[in-house]
Design a protein around this motif. Sequence first.
Motif, PDB file in Angstrom:
ATOM      1  N   LEU A 210      -8.371  -2.796  -0.896  1.00 35.68           N
ATOM      2  CA  LEU A 210      -8.315  -1.750  -1.184  1.00 35.68           C
ATOM      3  C   LEU A 210      -7.778  -0.699   0.326  1.00 35.68           C
ATOM      4  N   ILE A 211      -6.657  -1.222   0.993  1.00 34.81           N
ATOM      5  CA  ILE A 211      -6.278  -0.415   2.174  1.00 34.81           C
ATOM      6  C   ILE A 211      -5.662   0.873   2.421  1.00 34.81           C
ATOM      7  N   GLU A 212      -5.492   1.279   1.553  1.00 38.13           N
ATOM      8  CA  GLU A 212      -4.708   2.757   2.057  1.00 38.13           C
ATOM      9  C   GLU A 212      -5.251   3.434   0.159  1.00 38.13           C
ATOM     10  N   SER A 213      -5.847   4.537   0.417  1.00 40.79           N
ATOM     11  CA  SER A 213      -5.769   5.927  -1.188  1.00 40.79           C
ATOM     12  C   SER A 213      -5.684   6.881  -0.876  1.00 40.79           C
ATOM     13  N   GLY A 214      -4.718   7.618  -1.303  1.00 40.69           N
ATOM     14  CA  GLY A 214      -4.578   9.499  -1.318  1.00 40.69           C
ATOM     15  C   GLY A 214      -3.760   9.742  -2.622  1.00 40.69           C
ATOM     16  N   SER A 215      -2.781  11.002  -2.072  1.00 42.90           N
ATOM     17  CA  SER A 215      -2.576  11.857  -2.889  1.00 42.90           C
ATOM     18  C   SER A 215      -0.527  11.103  -2.956  1.00 42.90           C
ATOM     19  N   ARG A 216       0.077  10.938  -4.163  1.00 41.38           N
ATOM     20  CA  ARG A 216       1.193  10.475  -4.449  1.00 41.38           C
ATOM     21  C   ARG A 216       1.969  11.420  -3.185  1.00 41.38           C
ATOM     22  N   ASP A 217       1.853  12.606  -2.693  1.00 38.83           N
ATOM     23  CA  ASP A 217       2.338  12.675  -1.772  1.00 38.83           C
ATOM     24  C   ASP A 217       2.409  12.777  -0.587  1.00 38.83           C
ATOM     25  N   ALA A 218       1.102  12.095  -0.214  1.00 42.86           N
ATOM     26  CA  ALA A 218       0.585  12.534   1.436  1.00 42.86           C
ATOM     27  C   ALA A 218       1.210  10.647   1.705  1.00 42.86           C
ATOM     28  N   PHE A 219       0.589   9.881   0.820  1.00 49.02           N
ATOM     29  CA  PHE A 219       1.145   8.612   0.160  1.00 49.02           C
ATOM     30  C   PHE A 219       2.575   8.135   0.664  1.00 49.02           C
ATOM     31  N   PHE A 220       3.817   8.533  -0.524  1.00 50.44           N
ATOM     32  CA  PHE A 220       4.833   8.804  -0.374  1.00 50.44           C
ATOM     33  C   PHE A 220       6.032   9.348   1.435  1.00 50.44           C
ATOM     34  N   ALA A 221       4.988   9.779   1.652  1.00 49.28           N
ATOM     35  CA  ALA A 221       5.604  10.659   3.470  1.00 49.28           C
ATOM     36  C   ALA A 221       5.399  10.198   3.908  1.00 49.28           C
ATOM     37  N   GLY A 222       4.478   9.530   4.414  1.00 49.49           N
ATOM     38  CA  GLY A 222       3.570   8.707   5.714  1.00 49.49           C
ATOM     39  C   GLY A 222       2.911   7.669   5.267  1.00 49.49           C
ATOM     40  N   PRO A 223       3.127   6.746   4.382  1.00 52.14           N
ATOM     41  CA  PRO A 223       2.117   5.774   4.517  1.00 52.14           C
ATOM     42  C   PRO A 223       1.862   4.731   5.608  1.00 52.14           C
ATOM     43  N   GLY A 224      -0.138   4.945   5.743  1.00 54.98           N
ATOM     44  CA  GLY A 224      -0.370   4.175   7.140  1.00 54.98           C
ATOM     45  C   GLY A 224      -0.804   2.870   7.533  1.00 54.98           C
ATOM     46  N   THR A 225       0.003   1.976   6.671  1.00 58.26           N
ATOM     47  CA  THR A 225      -0.273   0.624   6.620  1.00 58.26           C
ATOM     48  C   THR A 225       0.928  -0.260   7.144  1.00 58.26           C
ATOM     49  N   PRO A 226       1.249  -1.136   7.220  1.00 58.67           N
ATOM     50  CA  PRO A 226       2.935  -1.662   7.834  1.00 58.67           C
ATOM     51  C   PRO A 226       3.279  -2.072   6.109  1.00 58.67           C
ATOM     52  N   GLU A 227       1.901  -2.528   5.489  1.00 61.41           N
ATOM     53  CA  GLU A 227       2.386  -3.128   3.752  1.00 61.41           C
ATOM     54  C   GLU A 227       2.438  -2.706   2.703  1.00 61.41           C
ATOM     55  N   ALA A 228       1.982  -1.177   3.324  1.00 60.33           N
ATOM     56  CA  ALA A 228       2.228  -0.402   3.029  1.00 60.33           C
ATOM     57  C   ALA A 228       3.980   0.413   2.682  1.00 60.33           C
ATOM     58  N   ARG A 229       4.171   0.759   4.252  1.00 58.90           N
ATOM     59  CA  ARG A 229       5.445   0.650   4.161  1.00 58.90           C
ATOM     60  C   ARG A 229       6.213  -0.133   4.114  1.00 58.90           C
ATOM     61  N   ALA A 230       6.097  -1.299   3.792  1.00 63.15           N
ATOM     62  CA  ALA A 230       6.857  -2.982   3.850  1.00 63.15           C
ATOM     63  C   ALA A 230       7.422  -2.928   2.129  1.00 63.15           C
ATOM     64  N   HIS A 231       6.378  -1.876   1.204  1.00 64.96           N
ATOM     65  CA  HIS A 231       6.339  -1.945   0.065  1.00 64.96           C
ATOM     66  C   HIS A 231       7.153  -0.813  -0.586  1.00 64.96           C
ATOM     67  N   ILE A 232       7.394   0.499  -0.660  1.00 62.15           N
ATOM     68  CA  ILE A 232       7.604   1.077  -1.075  1.00 62.15           C
ATOM     69  C   ILE A 232       9.085   0.646  -0.372  1.00 62.15           C
ATOM     70  N   ASN A 233       9.402   0.293   1.187  1.00 61.53           N
ATOM     71  CA  ASN A 233      10.812   0.488   1.644  1.00 61.53           C
ATOM     72  C   ASN A 233      11.381  -1.019   0.513  1.00 61.53           C
ATOM     73  N   GLY A 234      10.676  -2.013  -0.004  1.00 58.67           N
ATOM     74  CA  GLY A 234      11.258  -3.134  -0.586  1.00 58.67           C
ATOM     75  C   GLY A 234      11.427  -4.610   0.340  1.00 58.67           C
ATOM     76  N   ASP A 235      10.743  -4.400   1.751  1.00 59.00           N
ATOM     77  CA  ASP A 235      11.103  -4.903   3.003  1.00 59.00           C
ATOM     78  C   ASP A 235      10.022  -5.900   2.735  1.00 59.00           C
ATOM     79  N   LEU A 236      10.417  -7.188   3.237  1.00 57.26           N
ATOM     80  CA  LEU A 236       9.760  -8.492   3.154  1.00 57.26           C
ATOM     81  C   LEU A 236       8.597  -8.695   4.441  1.00 57.26           C
ATOM     82  N   LEU A 237       7.077  -8.636   3.926  1.00 58.73           N
ATOM     83  CA  LEU A 237       6.484  -8.529   5.630  1.00 58.73           C
ATOM     84  C   LEU A 237       6.788  -9.941   6.277  1.00 58.73           C
ATOM     85  N   PRO A 238       6.592 -10.340   7.115  1.00 56.48           N
ATOM     86  CA  PRO A 238       6.746 -11.421   7.853  1.00 56.48           C
ATOM     87  C   PRO A 238       5.351 -12.282   7.418  1.00 56.48           C
TER      88      PRO A 238
END
Length: 238
Positions: A210-238
């Motif tokens: 579990l690398i992130e937890s929090g409210s929906r609005d806070a999570f989508f406004a600015g995920p705090g990890t590259p894994e979460a950012r990649a996931h919501i952007n539909g990107d592939l992690l290297p």
Amino acid sequence: MVSPILPLTLDEVELRRQGKRILGPVTYRLEGEGITIVMGPNGAGKTSLLRCMHGLERISRGRMQWRGEADQIRARQAFVFQTPILMRRSVIDCIAYPLILDGLSRREARKAAEREADMVGLKVTLSAPVNVLSGGERQKMALARALIRAPEVLFLDEPCANLDLHSTAEIERVLTGARDRGTRIVMSTHNVGQARRLADDILFLSDGRLIESGSRDAFFAGPGTPEARAHINGDLLP
């Protein structure tokens, strides 16, 4: 008055199979109201987390604690799988089955099942065998069966993964209705749009942790990890 079984506390919980870590360590406290959406890539541990919380998996390490006695804990929660479990019964008897197990007469259980089928929008001949249902109808049947006891907590493992847009919208309507009636929902999904629509809060897993937890609005406004950012952007992690 029925005593609540929440909060559920997970303290350094791990799940291992054949010496391999599948999940954890996870520390988390489930409480309050609303819908928690569990997100993460394939293999992140979403299903394993839900199964551990519900008691379908025996944890390998750590501590997990509900409030209340074991019988009450089992009776006050339910689980809906991605592929619904079917029984060799009619639709109405599948929905009524939990109440029959509780000792309610078949007649009264069937009456309750009719009401629950109507609540979830299951518009089929209830006397028909369950194996004639479409995918969306099967998922509605499974939801009706899970909700017929009015559980305090409902776990769902990607219930809309194999459904079309219309069936997905109907399932989401049922879930928001259950939430509004007081059922605490924990649900995994790969669908970022669905998470935005349904979530009150987000759990994001990666590699079993579990690398992130929090409210929906806070999570989508600015995920705090590259894994979460990649996931919501539909990107592939290297």
